[in-house]
Design a protein around this motif. Structure first.
Motif, short mmCIF file in Angstrom:
data_model
loop_
_atom_site.label_atom_id
_atom_site.label_comp_id
_atom_site.label_asym_id
_atom_site.label_seq_id
_atom_site.Cartn_x
_atom_site.Cartn_y
_atom_site.Cartn_z
N PHE A 182 72.49 29.85 31.75
CA PHE A 182 71.53 29.03 31.01
C PHE A 182 71.01 29.81 29.81
N GLU A 183 70.71 31.08 30.01
CA GLU A 183 70.20 31.89 28.91
C GLU A 183 71.30 32.17 27.89
N ALA A 184 72.53 32.36 28.39
CA ALA A 184 73.64 32.60 27.47
C ALA A 184 73.85 31.39 26.56
N GLY A 185 73.55 30.19 27.09
CA GLY A 185 73.71 28.98 26.30
C GLY A 185 72.51 28.68 25.42
N GLY A 186 71.56 29.60 25.35
CA GLY A 186 70.41 29.40 24.47
C GLY A 186 69.22 28.75 25.13
N GLY A 187 69.27 28.54 26.44
CA GLY A 187 68.14 27.92 27.13
C GLY A 187 67.04 28.92 27.43
N THR A 188 65.86 28.41 27.75
CA THR A 188 64.73 29.28 28.08
C THR A 188 64.37 29.13 29.55
N ILE A 189 64.24 30.24 30.24
CA ILE A 189 63.74 30.22 31.62
C ILE A 189 62.25 30.53 31.54
N ALA A 190 61.42 29.52 31.74
CA ALA A 190 59.99 29.68 31.52
C ALA A 190 59.25 30.11 32.77
N GLY A 191 59.97 30.30 33.85
CA GLY A 191 59.35 30.74 35.10
C GLY A 191 60.49 30.98 36.06
N TYR A 192 60.40 32.05 36.85
CA TYR A 192 61.53 32.41 37.70
C TYR A 192 60.98 33.13 38.90
N SER A 193 60.96 32.49 40.06
CA SER A 193 60.41 33.23 41.19
C SER A 193 61.04 32.82 42.51
N GLY A 194 61.14 33.79 43.40
CA GLY A 194 61.69 33.54 44.71
C GLY A 194 60.57 33.22 45.68
#
Lengths: 289, 401
Positions: free
Chosen positions: B190-202
């Motif tokens: 997703f990031e490689a395609g220019g997207g933004t991960i605005a939150g990431y948690s397990g």
């Protein structure tokens, strides 16, 4: 983040969760204070209570009407379990009963899985959006949960302080031999304790179920926070269990501010360790009711 | 003559004796390791039966190599690393198998291959280990799988979201091999395609409230939440609490979330913005051939992972035949029989395959679960579709590229 966001998404869930832990922890504390062993089947008894309520709801009852009935039925089951398993081991060292309660936990869970399966389900289908009370968002089920917890705690306190049987329970918790010499029937007090404990576990299981889902492992996951709450508040103290439950619940929800979310479950452990190191008797000196 | 020379002489004689053993009608031992007990005990019997079907077909249609039989050594990997290592050790060191089908679970595959099979040079084909970690095993080209890695699904999902115009998401994943593997693949693509991960948690499973987790994730400002979890577990709680508190508008899940329990508990009306990806089988003559044969043998071809289990076993047999029973050539032979070009071989066509191999012709196995064109890591690509909730079930809304 505004103050209202903090209350709505961190504090309120913490208080609701804490109340559920508190009701469970009272049961643990009663068993420990009066019968003097750690009851590992507590969580799965809560699961059973939740599923008995589910059976009543499936039969057409309103969930909150089903609750008292489920509490009564689970109370009966708890007495039955005591008569069948724990009573039989009464004269043996307590550790045998503790281990037996682990076996009872597995049996209860298997019964639930055989009767109702392992898929999660709910009392009411659909979602409930909250009502706005001057910026504070609450759902009816959360209000009912908090009310039910307050009623249970106040009722139990009054019963233990004022009634003859409540005093007998406290006497037996203080010194079973002396209580027997003074004419307290230990057998009856044990039965009464299990009835109360059974009803309390059903209430905690039901309230967890109505706030999330009903599934066969729900109670087992509750066990650790409930024990942490009971020990934190001081084993054997009803008010301690309530205080401990609220602290553990709120601490779990607030822990995401300082810890990655996957460590949320470890918060109860950490609190437990801390209190055992610093104040092993619990916040309100535990021991007798 | 000193002792050392004597020892080496004896060794050489013994070695020669082994080398000159008669080559005809020799049986070949293969391991069949599966989670017979443990968490997947309900799935394992069908999977093992499907693999046995392939081995039986080999034995009925002329056997392996010069009229030998495939001897199946069954081991219980119990879906956990310790048991898998024990079962693999027994199969490899005591029964002397030259290849194994299984173990079944990802954790079991990782342990059994790293500590036993790869050091011993034994070929492993797993029909159901989906963790991306299996791709990364330093395997000397000995570890293969007939089921696609979750890595493909995570990446395909990332590309699908991009194609649908979603550029900013928050990710909540269950903190285990499944959830974490998917989340990492998704994030990378997703990031490689220019997207933004605005939150990431397990998160851990089994908690009663995830509202604070969700509030933290929502603070990033994304209105799409991607959940890598199980829809009949914690994922359901998270989805409910996110919906009830309006934390996000759109919800995306992977195959674990595509559960009927979600619709049953939350109601289809509330799930108009819920989508899930899941692998889809491809109708083919191979699949029909397998279904007919497995039904005739008393199995249920719709049971999960039966097609991949059958293919894993049949491919192992083909590879042994192609390599002439030489274990050092097994991996190379497996690639040769599984990949184009070559004469197509369908499930059950052992006699035909054996004849073609004997004639020195190239073959290409077309499996019940797919073509099985292995990549460099021994993985196969998967086919996925994007689903939405429709009525009381899921409906595919498009292929995922």
């Amino acid at each position: 983040m505004t103050l209202l966001d903090f209350i709505n998404f961190y504090l309120v869930p913490g208080i609701v969760l804490g109340s559920i832990y508190a009701v469970g922890a009272i049961g643990i504390t009663l068993v420990f204070g009066i019968l003097r062993f750690a009851h590992f089947a507590h969580g799965d008894m809560a699961t059973l209570g939740a599923f008995i309520a589910l059976a009543l709801v499936t039969a057409g009852m309103d969930p909150w009407t089903a609750l008292p009935l489920a509490m009564a039925i689970t109370a009966g089951v708890a007495i039955g379990i005591d008569r069948t398993f724990y009573d039989y081991l009464k004269a043996r060292p307590k550790i045998v009963t503790v281990m037996a309660s682990l076996g009872v936990a597995l049996m209860l869970r298997s019964v639930v899985q055989m009767l109702w399966g392992v898929d999660p389900t709910t009392y009411v289908t659909g979602i409930v959006r909250p009502t706005d009370y001057f910026g504070i968002l609450l759902r009816p089920r959360e209000l009912y949960t908090l009310t039910a917890v307050v009623l249970i705690v106040v009722g139990l306190e009054l019963f233990l302080r004022r009634s003859k049987w409540g005093k007998a329970m406290r006497a037996m918790s203080d010194n079973p031999d002396l209580a027997r010499l003074s004419g307290v029937d230990n057998r009856k007090v044990t039965m009464l304790t299990w009835a109360i404990v059974g009803a309390l576990t059903a209430a905690s299981g039901f309230m967890l179920g109505i706030n999330t889902e009903v599934e066969s492992m729900m109670g087992w996951h509750l066990l650790l926070p409930m024990f942490a709450a009971a020990i934190l508040g001081g084993v054997g103290r009803v008010q301690g269990a309530v205080l401990g439950g609220l602290i553990v619940g709120i601490a779990e929800e607030l822990s995401v501010f300082i810890l990655p979310a996957q460590y949320k479950a470890a918060t109860a452990f950490a609190l437990l360790l801390l209190i055992l190191l610093v104040r092993p008797r619990g916040l309100l000196n535990g021991k007798v009711l | 003559m000193n002792k050392k020379t004597l020892a080496s002489l004896v060794g050489a004689v013994l070695g020669a004796a082994v080398l000159t053993a008669p080559a005809h009608a020799q049986n070949v031992k293969v391991g069949l390791l599966g989670g017979i007990t443990g968490p997947i005990a309900a799935m394992a019997p069908s999977m093992l039966d499907a693999s046995r079907l392939a081995f039986n077909q080999v034995n009925e249609q002329g056997g392996i190599l010069n009229g030998g039989r495939l001897e199946v050594v069954v081991g219980d990997s119990a879906c956990n690393p310790q048991n898998a290592t024990d079962a693999a050790t027994k199969a490899v060191n005591i029964d002397r198998v030259i290849a194994t089908v299984g173990p079944h679970c990802s954790g079991a595959v990782l342990a059994a291959t790293n500590s036993v099979a790869v050091p011993a040079g034994v070929l492993v084909v797993t029909p159901s280990g989906t963790s991306p970690e299996i791709t990364r095993i330093n395997d000397r080209d000995l570890v293969f799988r007939t089921v696609p890695s979750d890595d493909y699904q995570g990446r395909a999902l990332a590309r699908t979201l991009k194609a649908r115009g979603i550029t900013k998401v928050a990710v909540a994943y269950l903190n285990n091999d499944y959830g974490k593997g998917l989340a990492e693949s998704f994030k990378a693509e997703f990031e490689a395609g220019g997207g933004t991960i605005a939150g990431y948690s397990g998160h851990e499973d089994g908690k009663a409230s995830y509202r604070s987790d969700l509030a933290q994730l929502a603070r990033g400002g994304a209105d799409t939440l991607v959940i890598f979890d199980y829809g009949d577990g914690t994922g359901l709680t998270i989805l409910r609490q996110a919906l009830e508190n309006n934390f996000f508008k759109t919800f995306i899940g992977a195959d674990g979330m595509k559960s009927e329990a979600v619709i049953r508990s939350l109601g289809a009306a509330n799930l108009t913005n819920f989508f899930a990806s899941a692998p889809v089988g491809e109708a083919s003559a191979s699949l029909d051939a397998f279904r007919t044969a497995f039904s005739a043998a008393g199995g249920n071809p719709d049971a999960i992972f039966t097609t991949t289990s059958y293919d894993a076993a049949f491919l192992v047999a083909l590879a042994i035949e192609k390599a002439g029973g030489d274990r050092s050539k097994l991996a190379e032979a497996l690639r040769a029989v599984a990949s184009a070009p070559g004469e197509p071989i369908l499930p059950g066509e052992w006699a035909k395959a054996k004849k073609l191999i004997a004639e020195g012709k190239d073959i290409d196995y077309k499996g019940a679960a797919g073509d099985h064109e292995f990549d460099r890591a021994g993985d196969v690509p998967g086919q996925y579709a994007f689903f939405k909730v429709s009525g009381n079930t899921y409906e595919a809304v498009g292929e995922m590229k």
